[in-house]
Write a protein that holds these residues in place. Structure first.
Motif, PDB file in Angstrom:
ATOM      1  N   UNK A  83      -4.148   1.455 -26.136  1.00 20.47           N
ATOM      2  CA  UNK A  83      -4.334   0.783 -27.426  1.00 20.47           C
ATOM      3  C   UNK A  83      -3.029   0.270 -28.024  1.00 20.47           C
ATOM      4  N   UNK A  84      -1.950   1.000 -27.811  1.00 20.88           N
ATOM      5  CA  UNK A  84      -0.671   0.618 -28.416  1.00 20.88           C
ATOM      6  C   UNK A  84       0.096  -0.419 -27.605  1.00 20.88           C
ATOM      7  N   UNK A  85      -0.523  -0.975 -26.584  1.00 18.35           N
ATOM      8  CA  UNK A  85       0.104  -2.032 -25.806  1.00 18.35           C
ATOM      9  C   UNK A  85       0.844  -1.557 -24.569  1.00 18.35           C
ATOM     10  N   UNK A  86       0.879  -0.247 -24.348  1.00 19.53           N
ATOM     11  CA  UNK A  86       1.505   0.255 -23.124  1.00 19.53           C
ATOM     12  C   UNK A  86       0.578  -0.007 -21.943  1.00 19.53           C
ATOM     13  N   UNK A  87       1.190  -0.343 -20.807  1.00 17.73           N
ATOM     14  CA  UNK A  87       0.435  -0.575 -19.578  1.00 17.73           C
ATOM     15  C   UNK A  87       1.090   0.233 -18.471  1.00 17.73           C
ATOM     16  N   UNK A  88       0.269   0.963 -17.733  1.00 18.38           N
ATOM     17  CA  UNK A  88       0.760   1.696 -16.567  1.00 18.38           C
ATOM     18  C   UNK A  88       0.079   1.116 -15.341  1.00 18.38           C
ATOM     19  N   UNK A  89       0.876   0.831 -14.320  1.00 20.21           N
ATOM     20  CA  UNK A  89       0.358   0.277 -13.072  1.00 20.21           C
ATOM     21  C   UNK A  89       0.714   1.232 -11.943  1.00 20.21           C
ATOM     22  N   UNK A  90      -0.275   1.560 -11.126  1.00 16.99           N
ATOM     23  CA  UNK A  90      -0.021   2.290  -9.895  1.00 16.99           C
ATOM     24  C   UNK A  90      -0.190   1.305  -8.762  1.00 16.99           C
ATOM     25  N   UNK A  91       0.846   1.241  -7.931  1.00 11.82           N
ATOM     26  CA  UNK A  91       0.801   0.311  -6.814  1.00 11.82           C
ATOM     27  C   UNK A  91       1.343   1.007  -5.574  1.00 11.82           C
ATOM     28  N   UNK A  92       1.126   0.380  -4.448  1.00 14.15           N
ATOM     29  CA  UNK A  92       1.682   0.866  -3.205  1.00 14.15           C
ATOM     30  C   UNK A  92       2.385  -0.281  -2.521  1.00 14.15           C
ATOM     31  N   UNK A  93       2.921  -0.024  -1.379  1.00 10.12           N
ATOM     32  CA  UNK A  93       3.565  -1.050  -0.566  1.00 10.12           C
ATOM     33  C   UNK A  93       2.886  -1.043   0.795  1.00 10.12           C
ATOM     34  N   UNK A  94       3.092  -2.094   1.560  1.00  7.88           N
ATOM     35  CA  UNK A  94       2.428  -2.172   2.864  1.00  7.88           C
ATOM     36  C   UNK A  94       2.929  -1.105   3.827  1.00  7.88           C
ATOM     37  N   UNK A  95       4.158  -0.625   3.616  1.00  3.95           N
ATOM     38  CA  UNK A  95       4.733   0.430   4.469  1.00  3.95           C
ATOM     39  C   UNK A  95       5.820   1.154   3.678  1.00  3.95           C
ATOM     40  N   UNK A 114       9.212  -0.526   3.506  1.00  3.38           N
ATOM     41  CA  UNK A 114       9.140  -1.930   3.102  1.00  3.38           C
ATOM     42  C   UNK A 114      10.484  -2.378   2.527  1.00  3.38           C
ATOM     43  N   UNK A 115      11.031  -3.486   3.023  1.00  4.57           N
ATOM     44  CA  UNK A 115      12.314  -3.966   2.513  1.00  4.57           C
ATOM     45  C   UNK A 115      12.266  -4.381   1.036  1.00  4.57           C
ATOM     46  N   UNK A 116      11.072  -4.595   0.500  1.00  3.76           N
ATOM     47  CA  UNK A 116      10.925  -5.011  -0.899  1.00  3.76           C
ATOM     48  C   UNK A 116      10.610  -3.832  -1.813  1.00  3.76           C
ATOM     49  N   UNK A 117      10.803  -2.615  -1.329  1.00  7.75           N
ATOM     50  CA  UNK A 117      10.427  -1.414  -2.080  1.00  7.75           C
ATOM     51  C   UNK A 117      11.094  -1.332  -3.442  1.00  7.75           C
ATOM     52  N   UNK A 118      12.286  -1.842  -3.580  1.00  8.99           N
ATOM     53  CA  UNK A 118      12.990  -1.780  -4.857  1.00  8.99           C
ATOM     54  C   UNK A 118      12.604  -2.936  -5.772  1.00  8.99           C
ATOM     55  N   UNK A 119      12.427  -4.118  -5.211  1.00 11.71           N
ATOM     56  CA  UNK A 119      12.221  -5.297  -6.053  1.00 11.71           C
ATOM     57  C   UNK A 119      10.775  -5.515  -6.501  1.00 11.71           C
ATOM     58  N   UNK A 120       9.770  -5.204  -5.682  1.00 10.49           N
ATOM     59  CA  UNK A 120       8.385  -5.483  -6.068  1.00 10.49           C
ATOM     60  C   UNK A 120       7.942  -4.716  -7.312  1.00 10.49           C
TER      61      UNK A 120
END
Length: 147
Positions: free
Chosen positions: A83-95, A98-104
């Motif tokens: 309600x207060x505008x906070x958003x939490x996202x849970x995501x994974x990587x393909x492996x 993954x070389x993009x583990x820091x940037x994605x």
């Protein structure tokens, strides 16, 4: 990202649910978290950023090695809208390596924070369940010639 209507976002390999915002002050769920998961879990929410806007923002992030956005790849496991505008996202990587583990995750955080109504975004990378190609949407499979 094509949408059939505002409550049916995109057909993907994993079942999806939509976030149903709470309405009016008499709503017994006012102040609770809206939660979407690929397994279809939904909890009601009050006034919060638009789920569609958050998903659209996430869909602007692409894995640099795969020409498909991370939402269509099935890398987003859960989105919590508060309600207060906070958003939490849970995501994974393909492996895990993954070389993009820091940037994605950083790109997802920055994209979500640009959505109207978002006061803060937090992104957690999770490894359970492990990602596999069955999580990709039909659009992603088509783009990658994986039919």
């Amino acid at each position: 990202m094509p949408a059939q209507d505002e409550h049916n976002l995109v057909e993907t390999a994993a079942p999806q649910a939509t976030v149903t915002p709470a309405t009016g002050p008499a709503d017994p769920h006012k102040g609770e978290v809206a939660h979407w998961t690929p397994d279809g879990e939904v909890q009601p929410a009050g006034a919060a950023p638009s789920e569609e806007a958050v998903i659209d923002a996430i869909a602007t992030v692409h894995d640099p090695e795969i020409p498909v956005n991370i939402y269509e790849l099935g890398l987003i496991y859960a989105i919590e809208l508060h309600d207060d505008g906070r958003v939490k996202v849970e995501m994974t990587l393909t492996a895990p390596n993954c070389p993009s583990a820091q940037e994605l995750p950083l790109q997802v955080k920055e994209a979500v924070e640009k959505v109207p109504g978002v006061s803060d975004a937090h992104v957690d990378v999770v490894w359970d369940p492990p990602w596999d190609m069955s999580r990709m949407s039909d659009e992603a499979r088509l783009a990658l010639n994986m039919f």
